[in-house]
Design a protein around this motif. Structure first.
Motif, PDB file in Angstrom:
ATOM      1  N   TYR A  21     -16.912 -32.858 -70.669  1.00 47.58           N
ATOM      2  CA  TYR A  21     -18.462 -33.365 -70.737  1.00 47.58           C
ATOM      3  C   TYR A  21     -18.006 -34.134 -72.582  1.00 47.58           C
ATOM      4  O   TYR A  21     -18.376 -34.979 -72.970  1.00 47.58           O
ATOM      5  CB  TYR A  21     -19.674 -32.174 -71.583  1.00 47.58           C
ATOM      6  CG  TYR A  21     -20.840 -33.084 -71.750  1.00 47.58           C
ATOM      7  CD1 TYR A  21     -21.744 -33.315 -70.994  1.00 47.58           C
ATOM      8  CD2 TYR A  21     -20.793 -32.562 -73.421  1.00 47.58           C
ATOM      9  CE1 TYR A  21     -22.931 -33.800 -71.523  1.00 47.58           C
ATOM     10  CE2 TYR A  21     -22.340 -32.673 -74.310  1.00 47.58           C
ATOM     11  CZ  TYR A  21     -22.904 -33.166 -72.851  1.00 47.58           C
ATOM     12  OH  TYR A  21     -23.965 -33.695 -73.243  1.00 47.58           O
ATOM     13  N   GLU A  48     -26.076 -35.946 -71.586  1.00 49.43           N
ATOM     14  CA  GLU A  48     -26.290 -34.450 -70.532  1.00 49.43           C
ATOM     15  C   GLU A  48     -27.116 -34.539 -69.195  1.00 49.43           C
ATOM     16  O   GLU A  48     -26.978 -34.249 -68.032  1.00 49.43           O
ATOM     17  CB  GLU A  48     -27.208 -33.141 -71.691  1.00 49.43           C
ATOM     18  CG  GLU A  48     -27.800 -32.100 -71.327  1.00 49.43           C
ATOM     19  CD  GLU A  48     -26.895 -31.045 -71.684  1.00 49.43           C
ATOM     20  OE1 GLU A  48     -27.050 -29.652 -71.075  1.00 49.43           O
ATOM     21  OE2 GLU A  48     -26.476 -30.642 -72.269  1.00 49.43           O
ATOM     22  N   ARG A 107     -21.514 -24.149 -71.434  1.00 49.80           N
ATOM     23  CA  ARG A 107     -22.346 -25.758 -71.834  1.00 49.80           C
ATOM     24  C   ARG A 107     -23.768 -24.737 -70.427  1.00 49.80           C
ATOM     25  O   ARG A 107     -23.637 -24.230 -69.838  1.00 49.80           O
ATOM     26  CB  ARG A 107     -21.799 -27.007 -70.127  1.00 49.80           C
ATOM     27  CG  ARG A 107     -21.557 -27.298 -71.874  1.00 49.80           C
ATOM     28  CD  ARG A 107     -20.839 -28.772 -71.387  1.00 49.80           C
ATOM     29  NE  ARG A 107     -22.074 -29.867 -71.237  1.00 49.80           N
ATOM     30  CZ  ARG A 107     -22.860 -30.025 -72.404  1.00 49.80           C
ATOM     31  NH1 ARG A 107     -21.858 -29.311 -73.834  1.00 49.80           N
ATOM     32  NH2 ARG A 107     -23.874 -30.020 -72.489  1.00 49.80           N
TER      33      ARG A 107
END
Length: 192
Positions: A21, A48, A107
């Motif tokens: 990410y 996101e 996350r």
């Protein structure tokens, strides 16, 4: 789904899987998908949201043909669902990379995923039905038991590079066949 959105999702899948990410860049995704960066933000409000959409898209494709176990027993149905899980992980190697990176980076995306519990809920439902019908033995902590079954499948794919050497020179298809046979054996021995 539009072709542009599909292309963005496929390109983002590769980028997130390879770079994680934090390492993935919207600019790179736009360039690789041959789309304008504004188109990405038209479909996805943020990085996101794109990341979450990529994972949800993987699940939706894997579950596009619903798993309707057709076995005559709980055991046969459990085996069918677990074989589907093996196939899902085998044919979606980026999924394993993305999930492992999400966990490693702590996350908190899991509450945003639509189908993340699908395999867990399906196996748990079959197990609970099996306990009711007497086809499965009762265990003290069924959640841990189901997580352990799913984890036995997932572990091979998440640690593929380290584990593959133990199988010798057999093909990947033979390994997958062996994994399915082992899962059948585990279900037969542990549940029934």
């Amino acid at each position: 789904m539009s072709q542009g959105k599909e292309k963005i999702l496929q390109t983002a899948l590769q980028e997130f899987a390879e770079k994680g990410y934090d390492g993935a860049r919207i600019d790179t995704i736009a360039k690789m998908a041959d789309v304008n960066k504004a188109l990405i933000y038209y479909h996805f409000k943020s990085k996101e949201e794109l990341f979450t959409a990529v994972i949800n898209d993987l699940f939706e494709k894997a579950l596009s043909a619903p798993i309707e176990p057709t076995g005559k027993s709980i055991q046969e149905n459990l085996i069918q669902v677990m074989e589907h899980f093996i196939d899902f992980l085998h044919y979606n190697p980026y999924f394993v990379k993305i999930m492992d990176q999400s966990v490693a980076q702590d996350r908190d995306i899991f509450h945003q995923l639509h189908h993340q519990n699908y395999f867990f809920e399906t196996v748990m439902g079959l197990y609970q039905l099996g306990v009711q019908t007497g086809e499965c033995r009762k265990v003290d902590h069924p959640e841990d038991f189901v997580v352990s079954l799913l984890g036995a499948v997932y572990f091979y794919f998440s640690h593929h590079k380290a584990i593959r050497k133990f199988y010798g020179d057999i093909s990947e298809e033979e390994v997958i066949s062996l994994r399915k046979k082992t899962m059948k054996d585990m279900i037969s021995r542990l549940l029934v």
